[in-house]
Design an enzyme around this catalytic site. Sequence first.
Site, PDB file in Angstrom:
ATOM      1  NE  ARG A 123      -2.538   0.899   3.696  1.00 48.90           N
ATOM      2  CZ  ARG A 123      -3.454   0.727   4.650  1.00 48.90           C
ATOM      3  NH1 ARG A 123      -4.735   0.684   4.341  1.00 48.90           N
ATOM      4  NH2 ARG A 123      -3.080   0.580   5.906  1.00 48.90           N
ATOM      5  NE  ARG A 166      -2.547  -0.534  11.279  1.00 51.46           N
ATOM      6  CZ  ARG A 166      -1.901  -0.377  10.130  1.00 51.46           C
ATOM      7  NH1 ARG A 166      -0.584  -0.459  10.080  1.00 51.46           N
ATOM      8  NH2 ARG A 166      -2.569  -0.139   9.037  1.00 51.46           N
TER       9      ARG A 166
HETATM   10  P1  AMP Z   1      -6.554   3.919   9.812  1.00 51.86           P
HETATM   11  O1  AMP Z   1      -6.132   4.987   8.854  1.00 51.86           O
HETATM   12  O2  AMP Z   1      -8.036   3.855  10.017  1.00 51.86           O
HETATM   13  O3  AMP Z   1      -5.926   2.583   9.508  1.00 51.86           O
HETATM   14  O4  AMP Z   1      -5.967   4.354  11.239  1.00 51.86           O
HETATM   15  C1  AMP Z   1      -4.574   4.473  11.445  1.00 51.86           C
HETATM   16  C2  AMP Z   1      -4.246   4.492  12.919  1.00 51.86           C
HETATM   17  O5  AMP Z   1      -4.895   5.612  13.543  1.00 51.86           O
HETATM   18  C3  AMP Z   1      -4.739   3.277  13.705  1.00 51.86           C
HETATM   19  O6  AMP Z   1      -3.860   2.166  13.624  1.00 51.86           O
HETATM   20  C4  AMP Z   1      -4.798   3.865  15.111  1.00 51.86           C
HETATM   21  O7  AMP Z   1      -3.498   4.005  15.672  1.00 51.86           O
HETATM   22  C5  AMP Z   1      -5.313   5.269  14.854  1.00 51.86           C
HETATM   23  N1  AMP Z   1      -6.785   5.311  14.876  1.00 51.86           N
HETATM   24  C6  AMP Z   1      -7.632   5.594  13.839  1.00 51.86           C
HETATM   25  N2  AMP Z   1      -8.912   5.561  14.248  1.00 51.86           N
HETATM   26  C7  AMP Z   1      -8.883   5.238  15.565  1.00 51.86           C
HETATM   27  C8  AMP Z   1      -9.870   5.017  16.552  1.00 51.86           C
HETATM   28  N3  AMP Z   1     -11.180   5.117  16.260  1.00 51.86           N
HETATM   29  N4  AMP Z   1      -9.468   4.701  17.810  1.00 51.86           N
HETATM   30  C9  AMP Z   1      -8.172   4.595  18.138  1.00 51.86           C
HETATM   31  N5  AMP Z   1      -7.175   4.774  17.251  1.00 51.86           N
HETATM   32  C10 AMP Z   1      -7.515   5.091  15.976  1.00 51.86           C
END
Ligand code: AMP
Length: 218
Positions: A123, A166
């Site tokens: 990605r 994750r």
């Molecule tokens: P994403 O772009 O949705 O994959 O999010 C990237 C990172 O942001 C995640 O691995 C978390 O560290 C943080 N993150 C995003 N959304 C949340 C959430 N709702 N709660 C906690 N951490 C979040």
Amino acid sequence: MLLGKQGAGKGTQASRLAEHYGIHHLATGDLLRDAAAAGTSLGLEAKSFMDQGSLVPDEIVDGVVDEQLRTDARITGGFVLDGYPRNRHQAQRLDDTLGDARLDLAVDLDVPTEVVLHRIAGRRVCTKCSSVYHLDNPPEHDWICDVCGGSVEQRDDDTADAVMRRLELYEMETLPVIQYYRRAGILAHVDGGAETDEVFKHLVELVESSFDPGSTAR
Ligand code: AMP
């Protein structure tokens, strides 16, 4: 709301749905990355968790989401939520914040782990507009975003260790959220392993049938 593992295609599909319906795309990952890039203290604190693949503490994420939901005029016509809620506390809090403006539909984008691992390893994401590319599907010109001309790069948290963390957290924290929306009667599943256009078509069909008062599609 789109739910699913990292690499399930939430960002790509949420952005397409938002464009298709002319509504706001609210992605907590994008908001947190923007805050980190802007160098705010909240953003830098969030980045230390994100880079390890950990969840950012609820009090930071809740604050970011509350601010958007309460103050951003773009959400009044409806919105697609991407990346929030990621645990039961956030799901409960979102219900409290929305009050009578309840969620209409939660979609679980289902993709096998081996597929998301391949997607995340290759990605590449635009640092400006968050458009998603892959080593197998690069932008037209030398990692310059086709959409906005921004630089297309690997995310700091797409390392092997952070990805494994994750995925573990997804099992522990986010699967219960799927159960939460199943109980609420607004959960639907879509096979996210298909081609992007095919997945999008299914999502639109689902949205259309869910908003048709005569339908029993859910
Ligand atoms: P994403 O772009 O949705 O994959 O999010 C990237 C990172 O942001 C995640 O691995 C978390 O560290 C943080 N993150 C995003 N959304 C949340 C959430 N709702 N709660 C906690 N951490 C979040």
